[in-house]
Design a protein around this motif. Sequence first.
Motif, PDB file in Angstrom:
ATOM      1  N   GLY A   1       1.129  -0.895  -0.331  1.00  0.00           N
ATOM      2  CA  GLY A   1      -0.060   0.196   0.049  1.00  0.00           C
ATOM      3  C   GLY A   1       0.569   0.882  -0.033  1.00  0.00           C
ATOM      4  N   GLN A   2       0.400   2.109   0.883  1.00  0.00           N
ATOM      5  CA  GLN A   2       1.432   3.896   0.476  1.00  0.00           C
ATOM      6  C   GLN A   2       1.084   4.048   1.703  1.00  0.00           C
ATOM      7  N   MET A   3       2.845   4.391   2.170  1.00  0.00           N
ATOM      8  CA  MET A   3       3.678   4.613   3.296  1.00  0.00           C
ATOM      9  C   MET A   3       2.704   6.081   3.870  1.00  0.00           C
ATOM     10  N   LEU A   4       2.222   5.922   5.048  1.00  0.00           N
ATOM     11  CA  LEU A   4       1.274   7.538   5.385  1.00  0.00           C
ATOM     12  C   LEU A   4       2.162   7.980   6.399  1.00  0.00           C
ATOM     13  N   PHE A   5       3.186   6.857   7.263  1.00  0.00           N
ATOM     14  CA  PHE A   5       4.392   7.642   8.365  1.00  0.00           C
ATOM     15  C   PHE A   5       5.292   6.646   8.364  1.00  0.00           C
ATOM     16  N   ASP A   6       6.132   6.692   8.201  1.00  0.00           N
ATOM     17  CA  ASP A   6       7.425   5.586   8.108  1.00  0.00           C
ATOM     18  C   ASP A   6       8.076   6.178   9.470  1.00  0.00           C
TER      19      ASP A   6
ATOM     20  N   GLY B   1     -22.417   7.869   8.281  1.00  0.00           N
ATOM     21  CA  GLY B   1     -22.567   7.033   6.670  1.00  0.00           C
ATOM     22  C   GLY B   1     -20.735   6.500   6.937  1.00  0.00           C
ATOM     23  N   PRO B   2     -20.324   5.611   5.909  1.00  0.00           N
ATOM     24  CA  PRO B   2     -18.948   4.435   6.334  1.00  0.00           C
ATOM     25  C   PRO B   2     -17.975   5.963   5.816  1.00  0.00           C
ATOM     26  N   VAL B   3     -16.666   5.724   6.179  1.00  0.00           N
ATOM     27  CA  VAL B   3     -15.913   6.862   5.815  1.00  0.00           C
ATOM     28  C   VAL B   3     -15.465   7.039   4.706  1.00  0.00           C
ATOM     29  N   ASP B   4     -14.895   8.212   4.329  1.00  0.00           N
ATOM     30  CA  ASP B   4     -14.887   8.182   3.194  1.00  0.00           C
ATOM     31  C   ASP B   4     -13.553   8.520   3.128  1.00  0.00           C
ATOM     32  N   PRO B   5     -12.473   7.543   2.083  1.00  0.00           N
ATOM     33  CA  PRO B   5     -10.607   7.675   1.685  1.00  0.00           C
ATOM     34  C   PRO B   5     -10.692   8.564   0.739  1.00  0.00           C
ATOM     35  N   HIS B   6     -11.635   9.067   0.429  1.00  0.00           N
ATOM     36  CA  HIS B   6     -11.593  10.071  -0.659  1.00  0.00           C
ATOM     37  C   HIS B   6     -10.427  11.152   0.410  1.00  0.00           C
ATOM     38  N   ARG B   7     -11.219  11.483   1.591  1.00  0.00           N
ATOM     39  CA  ARG B   7     -10.754  12.542   2.255  1.00  0.00           C
ATOM     40  C   ARG B   7     -10.828  12.387   3.181  1.00  0.00           C
ATOM     41  N   ILE B   8      -9.419  12.206   3.683  1.00  0.00           N
ATOM     42  CA  ILE B   8      -8.664  11.891   5.178  1.00  0.00           C
ATOM     43  C   ILE B   8      -8.473  13.010   5.092  1.00  0.00           C
ATOM     44  N   THR B   9      -8.186  13.776   6.842  1.00  0.00           N
ATOM     45  CA  THR B   9      -7.403  14.811   7.049  1.00  0.00           C
ATOM     46  C   THR B   9      -7.495  15.103   8.216  1.00  0.00           C
TER      47      THR B   9
ATOM     48  N   ASN C   1      -3.952  18.706  11.009  1.00  0.00           N
ATOM     49  CA  ASN C   1      -5.407  18.619   8.936  1.00  0.00           C
ATOM     50  C   ASN C   1      -4.103  18.221   7.824  1.00  0.00           C
ATOM     51  N   PHE C   2      -4.773  17.900   7.026  1.00  0.00           N
ATOM     52  CA  PHE C   2      -3.910  17.558   5.785  1.00  0.00           C
ATOM     53  C   PHE C   2      -4.468  18.562   4.743  1.00  0.00           C
ATOM     54  N   ASP C   3      -3.375  19.330   4.538  1.00  0.00           N
ATOM     55  CA  ASP C   3      -3.865  20.121   3.482  1.00  0.00           C
ATOM     56  C   ASP C   3      -3.160  19.451   1.984  1.00  0.00           C
ATOM     57  N   PRO C   4      -3.794  19.109   0.779  1.00  0.00           N
ATOM     58  CA  PRO C   4      -4.583  19.128   0.513  1.00  0.00           C
ATOM     59  C   PRO C   4      -5.383  17.504   1.741  1.00  0.00           C
ATOM     60  N   PRO C   5      -6.467  17.349   1.760  1.00  0.00           N
ATOM     61  CA  PRO C   5      -6.584  15.665   2.008  1.00  0.00           C
ATOM     62  C   PRO C   5      -5.967  14.375   1.140  1.00  0.00           C
ATOM     63  N   LEU C   6      -6.071  13.698   2.069  1.00  0.00           N
ATOM     64  CA  LEU C   6      -5.333  12.557   1.705  1.00  0.00           C
ATOM     65  C   LEU C   6      -6.229  11.358   0.911  1.00  0.00           C
ATOM     66  N   ASP C   7      -5.977  11.177  -0.180  1.00  0.00           N
ATOM     67  CA  ASP C   7      -7.140  10.108  -1.057  1.00  0.00           C
ATOM     68  C   ASP C   7      -6.624   8.479  -0.907  1.00  0.00           C
ATOM     69  N   LEU C   8      -7.098   7.628  -0.124  1.00  0.00           N
ATOM     70  CA  LEU C   8      -6.808   6.856  -0.194  1.00  0.00           C
ATOM     71  C   LEU C   8      -7.540   5.383  -0.369  1.00  0.00           C
TER      72      LEU C   8
END
Length: 410
Positions: free
Chosen positions: A147-152, A281-289, A208-215
């Motif tokens: 997957g994608q490394m977010l925090f190493d 509703g479920p989490v929106d993985p397109h927009r993680i702040t 907050n991430f700016d722009p939000p993460l798209d996961l």
Amino acid sequence: MNSSNTKQWDLGRFVKTLSYFGAIPVLSSIDWFQQMLGSRPDPKADRSILSNASGVVLVVGANSPGQQVVQRLVQQGYRVRSLVPLTTPDASTFSDQVEVIQTDLAFPNGVSPEWVKDVQAVIYCTDEGQGLPQLVDAIAQTPSAAGQMLFDFTHPTVDLRETWGALDDVVMGGVSESNMRLSDSTALFSGNVSTANSGGFASVRTRNFDPPLDLANAEGIELRVKGDGNRYKFMLRSENRWDGIAYCYSFDTVADTWITVHIPFSALIPVFRAKTVQDAGPVDPHRITAVQLMLSKFEYDGALNPHFSPGFFQLQIESIRTYTTEHLSRFVLVSSPQTSSHESFLMQRGVPYTIIRSTPSGDGIEGRSLTFTSDDLVNAAIDRKDVAELCVWAIAHPQACNTQFAINIE
């Protein structure tokens, strides 16, 4: 309230917490005020602190255009592993951002699992050895969970340290305290959690991430942690508000033991202040702040955490990344007359592929107009840089999947 469970509330720490996360907009933008509190002004957490690469790109061959491919991948932020021949004169000339492995590219002893670990794309650009079938088989049998490394946290930076801050029960009158400290190889979320003043939680959270993460390309989050036996919560947020809905998942730790925790997005529970929100509703993985870790006395809707112990706690974190159970995303083969026999094997094996037929001959002839045809004919030598550029482009574009073409000069 029982006096034995009442302690002095810290107003200063309350103001510092709100300011750090931008909940006091004016104070959060004043440099001298932030310096007084011991933190920098509130920049929206920059995505540059995160790894842009999705898994590892394995480049096979140190000959051109292999070197050009590696350079372009590094420039674009990919994690790169390079298999080079034993005859490579000086592998140390590669960038320190590249994991270099010298080996016999015929793979007489087979393909090591470590070579294909976390690999999500292969660029095969060598005519040395006959090892492609072995490599393709190894890749086809190895699920990619990188997957994608977010925090190493094994490679801490100043920006990474400034991104995480404490968000404890001081915001509701409690006295619990925690922090996130970075060492050479891990992050340590630790502190003291107290139930005094009706409190009972300690947490650390990103700005907050700016722009939000798209996961959206992932199935969930993978944590690599070593805990103390407590049950912790992991949270994702999709709102810019610091006190909005959080999507939570509880996980148990084993004292003094490293474990890998997989958190499917579908298993995240929407909560507001530990109460479930039924219509969220479920989490929106397109927009993680934002991302958060917490130790809390409570589970959800008033239920108690069955593995909670007040007092000192600590949770070591090695990494936070996304995961997917999909296999390799792309196998790019730079084909020449010497390696044309590999093409049919690759297409029949079921691995997503891109075949680029060319005759690279050197540097300094780039810039000419190129054409792309579906036939086998290559009418002129192509600059190595042009071939490398196409290889890197191919792993990122769906339209290049399961295609084959020849590069020619107009």
